[in-house]
Design an enzyme around this catalytic site. Structure first.
Site, PDB file in Angstrom:
ATOM      1  N   GLY A  10      97.366  86.763   7.737  1.00 15.40           N
ATOM      2  CA  GLY A  10      96.481  87.763   7.121  1.00 15.40           C
ATOM      3  C   GLY A  10      97.087  88.207   5.807  1.00 15.40           C
ATOM      4  N   GLY A  15      99.544  92.538   5.202  1.00 12.41           N
ATOM      5  CA  GLY A  15     100.242  91.248   5.231  1.00 12.41           C
ATOM      6  C   GLY A  15     101.096  91.051   3.982  1.00 12.41           C
ATOM      7  CG  ASN A 100      94.037 100.991  11.994  1.00 10.11           C
ATOM      8  OD1 ASN A 100      95.159 101.430  12.228  1.00 10.11           O
ATOM      9  ND2 ASN A 100      93.470 101.077  10.807  1.00 10.11           N
ATOM     10  CB  ALA A 125      99.948  98.796   1.472  1.00 10.68           C
ATOM     11  CE  LYS A 181      97.017 104.390  11.518  1.00  9.75           C
ATOM     12  NZ  LYS A 181      97.110 102.986  11.206  1.00  9.75           N
ATOM     13  CG  ASN A 189      89.154 105.792   9.134  1.00 12.24           C
ATOM     14  OD1 ASN A 189      89.662 106.647   8.422  1.00 12.24           O
ATOM     15  ND2 ASN A 189      89.786 104.701   9.475  1.00 12.24           N
ATOM     16  CB  SER A 251      91.051 101.659   5.831  1.00  9.01           C
ATOM     17  OG  SER A 251      90.897 102.275   7.095  1.00  9.01           O
ATOM     18  CD  GLU A 263      90.307  98.730  10.952  1.00 12.91           C
ATOM     19  OE1 GLU A 263      91.129  97.892  11.331  1.00 12.91           O
ATOM     20  OE2 GLU A 263      90.616  99.850  10.519  1.00 12.91           O
TER      21      GLU A 263
HETATM   22  O1  KPL Z   1      94.630 105.413   8.425  1.00 15.89           O
HETATM   23  C1  KPL Z   1      93.809 105.890   7.698  1.00 15.89           C
HETATM   24  C2  KPL Z   1      92.782 104.987   7.143  1.00 15.89           C
HETATM   25  O2  KPL Z   1      92.386 105.146   6.010  1.00 15.89           O
HETATM   26  O3  KPL Z   1      92.388 104.075   7.882  1.00 15.89           O
HETATM   27  C3  KPL Z   1      93.769 107.358   7.438  1.00 15.89           C
HETATM   28  C4  KPL Z   1      94.812 108.029   8.292  1.00 15.89           C
HETATM   29  C5  KPL Z   1      92.429 107.893   7.758  1.00 15.89           C
HETATM   30  C6  KPL Z   1      94.167 107.700   6.028  1.00 15.89           C
HETATM   31  O4  KPL Z   1      93.210 107.416   5.092  1.00 15.89           O
END
Ligand code: KPL
Length: 294
Positions: A10, A15, A100, A125, A181, A189, A251, A263
């Protein structure tokens, strides 16, 4: 350096970050859709740039006896990528899953003949063009096996990552860490991707009650699943992350804006499945799932 290479499957932001940080610490290859001879360009959190010469291969070019494979794709891409890779590597190869949510971890741990470790990270990142990665902020990573097995392997991997500048420790309770998490991701999100706002805007009076309502349902599900709450409690944990990432586009929002799959299934579906298993009514999460882009 270890003779058998670590494969990173990935070539997205995570990655690339792992590849750049681990280069010089282990033999490695980064596997993606396309091979490339271009160096990877890492921008560190202080803004300093360095070019890393890293083997960038297609999946079918993977060396057959790697020390381990780190899978850093999004959750929905794990199965297809592993199907493509499996004919090329020994089935006893250890896997490290960096996804995640809680969609792929359990099935793969049960199915893959070799050891399967799970990782959860708060490293920040993002990709920068075809060959770059920006390490936006330092975080912390936990690695472990869902049933607490293979602790020596988890410690070895954690120690290499740690010496490569990615703070990491082995965890005997990775399931709890993954669900923590997931709780944070579920509270942030979907809402920010539906309303197309930065994380910090969730503090505004129009969104705050929705966040609180999601947290309340998530806490009930976690309790039924036997997931111990964080020391500070669910709400404090979530609001701390919102505060710390106030300026971020999460994300899932980035995926929506780029027209990529989100996701949603990895984050919301395990919560809804758990609610069904325990006979819990979760109208807020059900509604959130319906409105979240898939
Ligand atoms: O992990 C995150 C994501 O963007 O997926 C958070 C914790 C919401 C931070 O933006």
């Amino acid at each position: 350096m270890n003779a058998a290479p670590w494969l990173i499957l990935g070539a997205g932001s995570l990655g690339r970050l792992l590849a750049c940080r681990l280069a010089g610490h282990v033999q490695l290859a980064l596997l993606g859709r396309q091979a490339s001879t271009a160096p990877l360009l890492l921008t560190d959190p202080a803004g300093a740039q360095s070019a890393q010469s890293i083997a960038r291969l297609r999946l079918d070019q993977a060396p057959s006896t790697p020390a381990m494979v780190h899978i850093t794709t999004k959750s929905h891409a794990v199965e297809p990528a592993l199907r493509e890779l499996a004919p090329h590597v020994a089935a006893t190869t250890p896997l490290v899953l960096w996804q995640n949510g809680y969609r792929v971890q359990q099935p793969l741990t049960r199915r893959w003949p070799g050891p399967v470790l799970c990782a959860t990270t708060s490293e920040g990142a993002y990709t920068d063009g075809a060959d770059g990665v920006v390490h936006a902020g330092h975080g912390h990573t936990f690695i472990g096996h869902l049933d607490g097995e293979h602790s020596a392997l988890a410690s070895q991997v954690a120690s290499v990552l740690d010496s490569a500048g990615l703070a990491c420790e082995a965890s005997g309770d990775i399931r709890r860490r993954l669900w923590h998490k997931l709780a944070v991701n579920a509270a942030i999100n979907p809402l920010v991707s539906i309303h197309r706002v930065r994380n910090g805007e969730l503090r505004d009076p129009i969104y705050r009650p929705r966040v609180e309502a999601v947290i309340a349902e998530v806490a009930t599900i976690m309790d039924a699943e036997g997931i111990a709450p964080p020391e500070a409690g669910w709400a404090t944990m979530v609001w701390r992350v919102i505060e710390a990432t106030a300026g971020n586009r999460a994300s899932m929002l980035q995926d929506v804006l780029a027209g990529r799959p989100t996701e949603r299934e990895a984050i919301l579906a395990p919560l809804l499945d758990a609610a069904t298993r325990h006979g819990l009514d979760v109208p807020v999460l059900t509604e959130l799932y319906r409105h979240t882009p898939g």
